[in-house]
Design a protein around this motif. Structure first.
Motif, mmCIF file in Angstrom:
data_model
loop_
_atom_site.group_PDB
_atom_site.id
_atom_site.type_symbol
_atom_site.label_atom_id
_atom_site.label_comp_id
_atom_site.label_asym_id
_atom_site.label_seq_id
_atom_site.Cartn_x
_atom_site.Cartn_y
_atom_site.Cartn_z
ATOM 1 N N LYS A 124 0.803 -1.179 0.092
ATOM 2 C CA LYS A 124 -0.264 0.049 -0.048
ATOM 3 C C LYS A 124 0.543 1.061 0.300
ATOM 4 C CE LYS A 124 -3.375 -2.181 3.035
ATOM 5 N NZ LYS A 124 -4.234 -2.429 3.955
ATOM 6 N N LEU A 125 0.266 2.258 -1.214
ATOM 7 C CA LEU A 125 1.299 3.992 -1.126
ATOM 8 C C LEU A 125 0.183 4.319 -0.635
ATOM 9 C CD1 LEU A 125 2.415 3.239 -4.668
ATOM 10 C CD2 LEU A 125 3.430 2.607 -2.045
ATOM 11 N N ALA A 140 9.745 12.917 -12.400
ATOM 12 C CA ALA A 140 9.837 14.075 -12.210
ATOM 13 C C ALA A 140 8.863 14.432 -11.025
ATOM 14 C CB ALA A 140 10.232 14.801 -13.179
ATOM 15 N N PHE A 141 7.532 13.940 -11.420
ATOM 16 C CA PHE A 141 6.929 14.849 -10.195
ATOM 17 C C PHE A 141 5.758 13.735 -9.595
ATOM 18 C CE2 PHE A 141 7.209 17.228 -14.275
ATOM 19 C CZ PHE A 141 7.615 18.602 -13.974
ATOM 20 N N ALA A 142 6.199 13.309 -8.003
ATOM 21 C CA ALA A 142 5.962 12.012 -8.195
ATOM 22 C C ALA A 142 5.193 11.699 -7.302
ATOM 23 C CB ALA A 142 7.840 11.121 -6.659
ATOM 24 N N GLY A 143 4.612 12.709 -6.228
ATOM 25 C CA GLY A 143 3.904 12.372 -5.699
ATOM 26 C C GLY A 143 3.627 11.581 -4.853
ATOM 27 N N THR A 144 2.520 10.337 -4.591
ATOM 28 C CA THR A 144 2.522 9.159 -3.916
ATOM 29 C C THR A 144 3.714 8.417 -4.478
ATOM 30 O OG1 THR A 144 0.785 7.559 -6.328
ATOM 31 C CG2 THR A 144 -0.272 8.768 -3.462
ATOM 32 N N ALA A 203 5.395 16.912 2.807
ATOM 33 C CA ALA A 203 5.376 16.768 3.569
ATOM 34 C C ALA A 203 5.219 14.972 2.382
ATOM 35 C CB ALA A 203 3.654 16.975 4.003
ATOM 36 N N LEU A 204 4.745 15.749 1.353
ATOM 37 C CA LEU A 204 4.768 13.667 0.499
ATOM 38 C C LEU A 204 6.348 13.161 0.742
ATOM 39 C CD1 LEU A 204 2.690 15.391 -2.785
ATOM 40 C CD2 LEU A 204 2.047 14.004 -0.988
#
Length: 201
Positions: free
Chosen positions: A27-28, A63-67, A90-91
């Motif tokens: 899980k992510l 490049a825009f990893a997010g999760t 935080a991410l």
């Protein structure tokens, strides 16, 4: 008066799962952040069917990893080197915790701007670059164009660029950047593309 039954679907919206490879079903967490839009499982499944299930030895940049769903999926399938770039502190912290939990030695988290990270890696000849920038209200056209141009300079001539966008990028405009469509699909409002560099003239 009966209590309303619990709604597990609401909880499920705050996580996604890796769908294949070493960390399958892991899980992510998905933080409640404006513009954070994890790539849906069915889109990732299609993408990795296109790429092939085994990415052993590949060097990848998200490049825009997010999760981190895209980059971690690549790492789960054997990529030798995955860099997750994320600007939100935080991410970033959440990504670091996930990498430690998975013992993902091939994955590195880097806090920073995706465009700057692409610019720094020009000429590195990576195998795969993931571009999933925030869509924004106006579609973020300038950001998408800049990211694509820089990604072309980052990948090898035999490399690939994955793009998620609010519209289809056509062959004529891609050709001006030195790219061509290899595969394309759509899921709801999301258009997803697998792009290849055009052969040198």
């Amino acid at each position: 008066m009966n209590k309303a039954p619990p709604r597990p679907a609401a909880q499920a919206a705050h996580e996604v799962r890796i769908i294949g490879g070493l960390w399958k079903r892991s899980k992510l967490p998905v933080a409640d952040r404006p513009g954070l839009r994890p790539t849906p499982s069915r889109v990732r499944e299609t993408l990795f069917n296109w790429l092939g299930q085994d990415l052993s030895g590949w060097r990848c940049l998200d490049a825009f990893a997010g999760t981190g769903a895209l980059g971690l999926e690549a790492g789960s399938r054997g990529a030798a080197e995955v860099t997750l770039v994320e600007q939100d502190p935080a991410l970033c912290k959440s990504l670091q915790a996930t990498v430690q939990r998975l013992k993902a030695g091939s994955v590195r988290v880097e806090r920073g701007d995706g465009v700057a990270a692409l610019r720094q890696r020009a000429g590195q000849g990576l195998d795969l670059v993931f571009l999933d920038p925030p869509f924004g209200d106006g579609g973020n056209e300038t950001l998408f164009g800049t990211a694509l141009r820089l990604a072309r300079l980052v990948v090898a001539d035999s490399g690939l660029i994955y793009l998620e966008a609010p519209r289809t990028w056509g062959d004529d405009e891609l050709a001006q950047i030195g790219l061509q469509t290899h595969r394309h699909g759509r899921a709801g409002q999301v258009h997803f593309h697998l792009l290849r560099p055009l052969p040198p003239q």
